[in-house]
Design a protein around this motif. Structure first.
Motif, PDB file in Angstrom:
ATOM      1  N   MET A   1     -10.979   0.576 -26.144  1.00 17.52           N
ATOM      2  CA  MET A   1     -12.117  -0.373 -26.159  1.00 17.52           C
ATOM      3  C   MET A   1     -13.258   0.210 -25.337  1.00 17.52           C
ATOM      4  SD  MET A   1     -13.214  -3.751 -26.675  1.00 17.52           S
ATOM      5  CE  MET A   1     -11.670  -4.629 -26.915  1.00 17.52           C
ATOM      6  N   ASP A   2     -14.409   0.381 -25.969  1.00 19.70           N
ATOM      7  CA  ASP A   2     -15.546   0.985 -25.285  1.00 19.70           C
ATOM      8  C   ASP A   2     -16.394  -0.111 -24.646  1.00 19.70           C
ATOM      9  OD1 ASP A   2     -16.966   3.117 -24.380  1.00 19.70           O
ATOM     10  OD2 ASP A   2     -18.357   3.082 -26.073  1.00 19.70           O
ATOM     11  N   CYS A   3     -15.863  -0.667 -23.567  1.00 16.43           N
ATOM     12  CA  CYS A   3     -16.562  -1.772 -22.898  1.00 16.43           C
ATOM     13  C   CYS A   3     -16.673  -1.438 -21.418  1.00 16.43           C
ATOM     14  CB  CYS A   3     -15.781  -3.070 -23.097  1.00 16.43           C
ATOM     15  SG  CYS A   3     -16.357  -4.418 -22.036  1.00 16.43           S
ATOM     16  N   ILE A   4     -17.913  -1.422 -20.944  1.00 17.07           N
ATOM     17  CA  ILE A   4     -18.153  -0.989 -19.562  1.00 17.07           C
ATOM     18  C   ILE A   4     -17.476  -1.916 -18.547  1.00 17.07           C
ATOM     19  CG2 ILE A   4     -20.392  -2.163 -19.257  1.00 17.07           C
ATOM     20  CD1 ILE A   4     -21.288   0.639 -18.084  1.00 17.07           C
ATOM     21  N   PHE A   5     -17.442  -3.228 -18.825  1.00 19.68           N
ATOM     22  CA  PHE A   5     -16.817  -4.144 -17.856  1.00 19.68           C
ATOM     23  C   PHE A   5     -15.291  -4.047 -17.915  1.00 19.68           C
ATOM     24  CE2 PHE A   5     -20.587  -7.312 -17.151  1.00 19.68           C
ATOM     25  CZ  PHE A   5     -21.295  -6.300 -16.530  1.00 19.68           C
ATOM     26  N   CYS A   6     -14.706  -3.724 -19.074  1.00 16.17           N
ATOM     27  CA  CYS A   6     -13.260  -3.444 -19.108  1.00 16.17           C
ATOM     28  C   CYS A   6     -12.962  -2.233 -18.238  1.00 16.17           C
ATOM     29  CB  CYS A   6     -12.786  -3.183 -20.531  1.00 16.17           C
ATOM     30  SG  CYS A   6     -12.532  -4.692 -21.497  1.00 16.17           S
ATOM     31  N   LYS A   7     -13.833  -1.231 -18.321  1.00 21.10           N
ATOM     32  CA  LYS A   7     -13.614  -0.016 -17.521  1.00 21.10           C
ATOM     33  C   LYS A   7     -13.801  -0.288 -16.030  1.00 21.10           C
ATOM     34  CE  LYS A   7     -14.539   3.245 -21.209  1.00 21.10           C
ATOM     35  NZ  LYS A   7     -15.591   3.946 -21.947  1.00 21.10           N
ATOM     36  N   ILE A   8     -14.703  -1.188 -15.696  1.00 20.62           N
ATOM     37  CA  ILE A   8     -14.842  -1.598 -14.293  1.00 20.62           C
ATOM     38  C   ILE A   8     -13.590  -2.370 -13.862  1.00 20.62           C
ATOM     39  CG2 ILE A   8     -16.113  -3.205 -12.792  1.00 20.62           C
ATOM     40  CD1 ILE A   8     -18.710  -2.133 -14.055  1.00 20.62           C
ATOM     41  N   ALA A   9     -13.066  -3.220 -14.756  1.00 19.83           N
ATOM     42  CA  ALA A   9     -11.874  -4.025 -14.432  1.00 19.83           C
ATOM     43  C   ALA A   9     -10.653  -3.146 -14.183  1.00 19.83           C
ATOM     44  CB  ALA A   9     -11.593  -5.028 -15.551  1.00 19.83           C
ATOM     45  N   THR A  10     -10.538  -2.056 -14.946  1.00 23.05           N
ATOM     46  CA  THR A  10      -9.389  -1.152 -14.763  1.00 23.05           C
ATOM     47  C   THR A  10      -9.673  -0.064 -13.724  1.00 23.05           C
ATOM     48  OG1 THR A  10     -10.145   0.270 -16.566  1.00 23.05           O
ATOM     49  CG2 THR A  10      -8.565  -1.479 -17.145  1.00 23.05           C
ATOM     50  N   LYS A  11     -10.916  -0.085 -13.173  1.00 23.41           N
ATOM     51  CA  LYS A  11     -11.356   0.874 -12.139  1.00 23.41           C
ATOM     52  C   LYS A  11     -11.549   2.287 -12.682  1.00 23.41           C
ATOM     53  CE  LYS A  11      -9.956  -2.349  -8.857  1.00 23.41           C
ATOM     54  NZ  LYS A  11      -8.633  -2.792  -8.459  1.00 23.41           N
ATOM     55  N   GLU A  12     -11.618   2.376 -14.006  1.00 25.30           N
ATOM     56  CA  GLU A  12     -11.966   3.659 -14.631  1.00 25.30           C
ATOM     57  C   GLU A  12     -13.418   4.001 -14.273  1.00 25.30           C
ATOM     58  OE1 GLU A  12     -10.997   3.471 -18.811  1.00 25.30           O
ATOM     59  OE2 GLU A  12     -12.200   5.268 -19.206  1.00 25.30           O
ATOM     60  N   ILE A  13     -14.243   2.952 -14.166  1.00 25.22           N
ATOM     61  CA  ILE A  13     -15.611   3.109 -13.654  1.00 25.22           C
ATOM     62  C   ILE A  13     -15.670   2.437 -12.297  1.00 25.22           C
ATOM     63  CG2 ILE A  13     -18.017   2.376 -13.960  1.00 25.22           C
ATOM     64  CD1 ILE A  13     -17.670   2.740 -16.940  1.00 25.22           C
ATOM     65  N   LYS A  14     -16.257   3.128 -11.336  1.00 23.76           N
ATOM     66  CA  LYS A  14     -16.328   2.615  -9.966  1.00 23.76           C
ATOM     67  C   LYS A  14     -17.353   1.500  -9.861  1.00 23.76           C
ATOM     68  CE  LYS A  14     -16.651   4.192  -5.735  1.00 23.76           C
ATOM     69  NZ  LYS A  14     -17.336   4.894  -4.707  1.00 23.76           N
ATOM     70  N   SER A  15     -17.035   0.512  -9.036  1.00 26.58           N
ATOM     71  CA  SER A  15     -18.014  -0.526  -8.733  1.00 26.58           C
ATOM     72  C   SER A  15     -17.803  -0.960  -7.292  1.00 26.58           C
ATOM     73  CB  SER A  15     -17.848  -1.715  -9.684  1.00 26.58           C
ATOM     74  OG  SER A  15     -16.637  -2.389  -9.410  1.00 26.58           O
ATOM     75  N   SER A  16     -18.771  -1.690  -6.794  1.00 25.47           N
ATOM     76  CA  SER A  16     -18.681  -2.206  -5.430  1.00 25.47           C
ATOM     77  C   SER A  16     -18.052  -3.594  -5.513  1.00 25.47           C
ATOM     78  CB  SER A  16     -20.093  -2.226  -4.848  1.00 25.47           C
ATOM     79  OG  SER A  16     -20.151  -3.031  -3.720  1.00 25.47           O
TER      80      SER A  16
END
Ligand code: 5GP
Ligand code: ZN
Length: 111
Positions: A1-16
């Motif tokens: 699934m190419d969804c930026i918030f899914c990737k934030i949820a799985t920590k594949e993309i870093k967030s604060s």
């Protein structure tokens, strides 16, 4: 699934991250529109508010919001919670989310 918030949820993309539990994640918006601008998401992918089937997700999200605003001590001064849906709502990320905006007076009506 190419969804930026899914990737934030799985920590594949870093967030604060400012809050996390089993169902919900909250993180600082990358492009803040107020001194405090937090995005609250369900970890489960739901594209828009129109696609919610189990409305229990709102209970989980709003319980998290309640904890966050008290922890940040913005509950008394106040804050705004916003959810944008589809084109006229101004939704740009198609994974439901609630914005918490605080730290300044919020104009009404919104633009
Ligand atoms: P919308 O316009 O869909 O209601 O809100 C999407 C929000 O997500 C915007 O405020 C935007 O700044 C934020 N956003 C988009 N991509 C990212 C990202 O990769 N990281 C973070 N922290 N926020 C993001
Ligand atoms: Zn998603």
């Amino acid at each position: 699934m190419d969804c930026i918030f899914c990737k934030i949820a799985t920590k594949e993309i870093k967030s604060s991250i400012v809050y996390e539990d089993e169902f919900v994640l909250a993180f600082n918006d990358i492009n803040p529109q107020a001194p405090i601008h937090i995005v609250v998401i369900p970890k489960e992918h739901i594209a828009t508010l129109n696609d919610v089937i189990d409305f229990g997700i709102y209970e989980k999200i709003f319980k998290a919001i309640n904890k966050i605003v008290k922890e940040l001590k913005i509950d008394k001064d106040g804050y705004r919670v916003v959810a944008n849906c589809n084109r006229n709502g101004g939704q740009t990320v198609f994974h439901i989310h609630f914005h918490i905006l605080a730290g300044r007076y919020m104009e009404w009506p919104p633009g």
